[in-house]
Design a protein around this motif. Structure first.
Motif, short mmCIF file in Angstrom:
data_model
loop_
_atom_site.label_atom_id
_atom_site.label_comp_id
_atom_site.label_asym_id
_atom_site.label_seq_id
_atom_site.Cartn_x
_atom_site.Cartn_y
_atom_site.Cartn_z
N ASP A 559 0.88 -1.18 0.00
CA ASP A 559 0.00 0.00 0.00
C ASP A 559 0.91 1.23 0.00
OD1 ASP A 559 -2.09 1.70 0.11
OD2 ASP A 559 -2.80 1.11 2.10
N VAL A 560 1.03 1.83 -1.15
CA VAL A 560 1.99 2.94 -1.31
C VAL A 560 1.39 4.22 -0.73
CG1 VAL A 560 3.23 4.34 -3.01
CG2 VAL A 560 2.94 1.88 -3.38
N ASP A 561 2.20 4.90 0.07
CA ASP A 561 1.72 6.17 0.64
C ASP A 561 1.37 7.16 -0.46
OD1 ASP A 561 1.94 5.36 3.21
OD2 ASP A 561 3.99 6.11 3.46
N SER A 562 0.34 7.90 -0.21
CA SER A 562 -0.06 8.89 -1.20
C SER A 562 0.88 10.10 -1.16
CB SER A 562 -1.48 9.37 -0.90
OG SER A 562 -1.81 10.41 -1.78
N PRO A 563 1.17 10.66 -2.32
CA PRO A 563 1.97 11.89 -2.33
C PRO A 563 1.10 13.09 -1.97
CG PRO A 563 1.38 11.30 -4.57
CD PRO A 563 0.83 10.22 -3.67
N PHE A 564 -0.21 12.87 -1.87
CA PHE A 564 -1.12 13.97 -1.57
C PHE A 564 -1.32 14.07 -0.06
CE2 PHE A 564 -2.96 12.09 -5.64
CZ PHE A 564 -2.07 12.77 -6.43
N SER A 565 -1.61 15.27 0.41
CA SER A 565 -1.80 15.44 1.85
C SER A 565 -3.26 15.80 2.12
CB SER A 565 -0.89 16.55 2.37
OG SER A 565 -1.42 17.80 1.99
N SER A 566 -3.64 15.59 3.38
CA SER A 566 -5.03 15.88 3.73
C SER A 566 -5.31 17.38 3.59
CB SER A 566 -5.32 15.41 5.16
OG SER A 566 -4.39 15.99 6.05
N ALA A 567 -4.26 18.20 3.57
CA ALA A 567 -4.48 19.64 3.39
C ALA A 567 -5.00 19.95 1.99
CB ALA A 567 -3.17 20.40 3.64
N GLN A 568 -4.77 19.02 1.05
CA GLN A 568 -5.20 19.27 -0.33
C GLN A 568 -6.68 18.98 -0.54
OE1 GLN A 568 -1.54 16.98 -2.09
NE2 GLN A 568 -2.57 18.03 -3.75
N LEU A 569 -7.21 18.06 0.27
CA LEU A 569 -8.58 17.60 0.01
C LEU A 569 -9.43 17.66 1.27
CD1 LEU A 569 -10.47 16.22 -2.14
CD2 LEU A 569 -9.83 14.06 -1.07
N THR A 570 -10.49 18.42 1.21
CA THR A 570 -11.47 18.41 2.29
C THR A 570 -12.49 17.33 1.97
OG1 THR A 570 -11.17 20.78 2.50
CG2 THR A 570 -13.15 19.84 3.51
N VAL A 571 -12.71 16.42 2.92
CA VAL A 571 -13.71 15.36 2.71
C VAL A 571 -14.80 15.54 3.75
CG1 VAL A 571 -14.12 12.88 2.56
CG2 VAL A 571 -11.90 13.80 1.90
N ARG A 572 -16.00 15.78 3.30
CA ARG A 572 -17.11 16.00 4.23
C ARG A 572 -18.15 14.90 4.07
NH1 ARG A 572 -17.47 22.45 3.45
NH2 ARG A 572 -15.64 22.90 4.72
N ILE A 573 -18.58 14.37 5.19
CA ILE A 573 -19.64 13.36 5.17
C ILE A 573 -20.94 14.02 5.59
CG2 ILE A 573 -20.50 11.25 6.25
CD1 ILE A 573 -17.61 10.35 6.57
#
Ligand code: SF4
Length: 776
Positions: A559-573
């Motif tokens: 499972d390769v770590d993502s190069p993206f950070s949580s700061a890039q994507l807001t995920v709202r449920i």
């Protein structure tokens, strides 16, 4: 034997040698279908068991001629009768076998005959072709007596015909080895995650383990995985690398990555060929693949050597390059591509070129005992694709339409089959009726129709109408799957709306063989590969894919770590909103208002995903009612490539609006809209497959086999679709965006566990005027 060279410069299998030197005349695909690999092996076993004690089966033989080493395994030798057997399994009538097929079989038998005489010091031998019919288990034996001297002369003639080519192949192998040693990664440095993926693939190949690699989109998975296997090639002595994709766009990406790896070198040190489906390559779609019908099949093997020689020097044999060469030599481009797959180093093709029941690449791998490395791109699609490959459906309406214009010799068997259909219809009490097996009388009538069509096509080749041929192939496929029927599949008959144009009928009846678990069919495919990596951005959970696809028990997970950070994507449920079927009508307004509010807060382009076209239509209607000022556009059923391009073209850097699409559809994966072209996505529902009778049968099977009925049938496939769709938003390390997951169930622990690790999830506030109405 003469030995002009001190050591063999090249080794070739008997079969490959003879296919190169002894095939002439027309291409002819009428003598079909060949039995499956398993049936072929079983047939050889039956023949060997019928022979007297002392019979040697699978005799390993080797010979040499002027530096060319020829090796193979003779099917059997009886010392008592001094007879060597070359066994061929087939199905149907032997009379239908074209003469040039028989010539090829004799060539193989005689080459084995010489190798055996050489090994045991025999002066003469009986050489036999043993044709074994799979269904009847009957043998037809043709034998000839040959002296060792005559067989040796024959062997040397074949070798002489192959020598120039084999020397070219040996030089190519040397040049390829050097080029692979010197190969450098085509970019100044690896992207984040790319090195980990590449190293994982390399290590798995060296260890001969199958690897399942989950790696995020945008890190350059294709180039990383191909590079790793090319670097492993010299030590692992691969014969071929197969890069298999689910879609044509995947093939284009692979060819592009390979072009970058090859750099500017115009000489084909690494030979690459692209395989496409027959209907994409065929120059005469109205014709059948034999010399009596298609001009490009007539004399195909006579013109093939010149076409092959030109093709071998092409830098990349993609679809267009094959077409140009095929035209120049008046041969079929589709079958030229298949021929070049034998001589290429890397074959870029579709999943079905290796995993399908008749897959050419798997067939060649087994026949030539190649050491192959497999790369399975977008592997999350393999489960559904494999289920489709090992499923079959026949509709009564197709037979009825054919009967109206059936030639006289087909009318009686078709009438008998029609009677069996009527019996099925009379026994049909529900819209879907499960059957333990295909009724014997039906299967028997279907076999008779297939045999009659085979006879008809052999006698009237010019009358190979497309509809009749299509039915013939569908029926043969159905019957082959019936032979392989086990508890991995189910059978049912279903009442369906009659197709447009049916006279006096409103309903149709279909008989379906549905594969639920493709693992038993695929297990041998994975086992036959020397190295194998399946990769995708969504392969969680590992065990699910291992169980369903039949991966080896020792498979590894990366499972390769993502190069993206949580700061890039807001995920709202939206955890106070329900998109369950019963709540859909009442939550449409909330969804529409939530989307409009997001657009007002952060203008830009968004994708909104719904689980069906019907749901999509209701959602877009409600949105238009309430927010007429916002631009929206929608995916529709059966879009053409031009319409799909037009849909995507609306996502520009300075546009603003919402594209409505379906989960699991063509805009939910493989779509790249970087930067301002896409700033967010809304995903309504968990993407769960509908709980119909077939899925409930699957659930019950999954519960029995894996103790995970709901998860394996509904939850895992559903969340995979959701993550794929949401994955459209962040494509590069510069992208910023937002994803709304529209259902309270997304907040559950078992669902959250399936979401990408790098997502940081927060609750979404509903517009206050909707919240109370939406909570379920
Ligand atoms: S051109 Fe089409 S019909 Fe002719 S041999 Fe090729 S695939 Fe078959």
């Amino acid at each position: 034997m003469t030995h002009d060279l001190p050591a063999p410069h090249h080794t070739v299998g008997v079969r490959a040698l003879c296919e190169f030197t002894a095939k002439a005349g027309d291409l002819d695909q009428r003598f079909t279908p060949a039995p499956s690999a398993q049936q072929g092996i079983a047939g050889h076993g039956v023949v060997a068991r019928r022979r007297p004690p002392g019979y040697l089966a699978e005799v390993v033989l080797v010979g040499e001629h002027r530096g060319l080493r020829v090796r193979g395994r003779a099917d059997g030798y009886c010392a008592e009768s001094r007879r060597i057997d070359e066994v061929k399994t087939y199905r149907g009538s032997l009379d239908r076998m074209p003469a040039n097929h028989r010539e090829l079989h004799w060539a193989q038998a005689k080459v084995y005959g010489w190798l055996l005489c050489d090994r045991f010091g025999l002066e003469a031998i009986e050489v036999a072709l043993v044709y074994f019919e799979i269904a009847s288990q009957c043998e037809t034996v043709m034998s000839e007596r040959h002296t060792a001297q005559g067989l040796r002369a024959f062997f040397e003639t074949q070798c002489e015909r192959f020598l120039a080519w084999s020397r070219q192949e040996a030089a190519h192998a040397d040049a390829r080895r050097e080029a692979l040693h010197a190969l450098r990664f085509p970019h100044p440095e690896f992207r984040s995650g790319q090195r980990a993926l590449s190293e994982g693939v390399y290590r798995a190949a060296i260890a001969r383990r199958c690897l399942v690699a989950q790696a995020p989109t945008g890190i350059g998975k294709t180039v990383a995985t191909v590079f790793a296997l090319l670097k492993a090639w010299p030590t692992q002595a691969f014969d071929k690398l197969f890069f298999l994709t689910a879609k044509g766009t995947g093939r284009a990406v692979a060819l592009d990555a390979l072009a970058r790896l090859r750099g500017s070198d115009p000489t084909p040190v690494i030979r690459i060929v692209e395989l496409v489906a027959r209907d994409k390559a065929c120059e005469h779609p109205d014709k059948a693949c034999h010399g009596d019908s298609c001009p490009l099949a007539r004399g195909f093997y006579d013109r093939l050597p010149a076409a092959r020689q030109q093709a071998i020097d092409a830098p990349v044999l993609d679809r267009e390059a094959l077409r140009v060469i095929a035209r120049a030599h008046q041969v079929c481009p589709y079958y030229l591509g298949q021929e070049m797959a034998r001589w290429a180093d890397i074959v870029v093709g579709d999943f079905n070129h290796y995993f399908d029941i008749n897959a050419i690449l798997f067939g060649l791998t087994v026949a030539h005992e190649w050491r192959v490395a497999l790369l399975v791109d977008e592997a999350h699609n393999l489960l559904e694709r494999a289920r489709a490959m090992y499923s079959a459906r026949l509709a009564r309406s197709t037979l009825q339409a054919l009967r109206r214009s059936a030639p006289p010799d087909l009318r009686r068997p078709m009438e008998r089959l029609a009677r069996r259909w009527r019996e099925l219809q009379r026994g049909q009490v529900d819209a879907r009726q499960p059957h333990r097996e295909v009724p014997d009388r039906f299967a028997s009538a279907l076999k008779d129709v297939c045999a009659a069509i085979s006879d008809h096509l052999a006698e009237q080749p010019a009358q190979a109408e497309a509809d009749l041929l299509a039915f013939h192939f569908d029926a043969l496929h159905f019957l082959r799957l019936v032979d392989l029927m086990a508890d991995h599949s189910i059978i049912d008959t279903t009442v369906e709306p009659a197709p447009v144009g049916m006279r006096r009928q409103t309903t149709d009846l279909a008989i379906n063989l549905r594969n639920l678990v493709p693992a038993p069919h695929l297990r041998g495919r994975f086992a036959a590969a020397h190295a194998c990596t399946l990769f995708s951005a969504t392969l969680t959970p590992f065990a699910f894919h291992c169980d369903m696809l039949g991966l080896p028990a020792a498979s590894a997970w990366l499972d390769v770590d993502s190069p993206f950070s949580s700061a890039q994507l807001t995920v709202r449920i939206a955890d106070r909103l329900s998109t369950r079927y019963r709540d859909r009508a009442s939550s449409l307004t909330s969804i529409a208002d939530l989307m409009a509010r997001q657009l007002a807060a952060a203008p830009g382009n968004y994708l909104a995903f719904f689980s069906s076209f019907d749901y999509l239509q209701r959602a877009i209607d409600r949105f238009r009612e309430r927010h007429a000022g916002i631009t929206v556009w929608a995916q529709s059923r059966f879009m053409t490539a031009i319409e799909r391009d037009a849909f995507l073209a609306r996502f520009s850097d300075d546009s603003c609006g919402i594209g409505f699409a379906v989960l699991g559809g063509s805009f939910a994966e493989g779509v790249d809209l970087p930067g301002r072209r896409l700033v967010g996505a809304f995903v309504a529902t968990l993407g769960l497959p509908p709980p119909n009778a077939v899925n409930e049968a699957l659930r019950s099977r999954m519960e029995t086999d894996f103790g995970a009925g709901y998860a394996y049938t509904y939850l895992y496939p559903g969340i995979q679709r959701v993550v794929q769709a949401a994955g459209r938003v962040i494509r590069t390390e510069q992208d910023r965006g937002i994803v709304y997951l529209l259902d309270d169930r997304f907040a559950r622990t078992e669902v959250r566990r399936l979401l990408p690790r790098w997502w940081s999830v927060e609750p979404a506030a509903l517009p206050p005027w909707n919240a109370a109405a939406s909570a379920s």
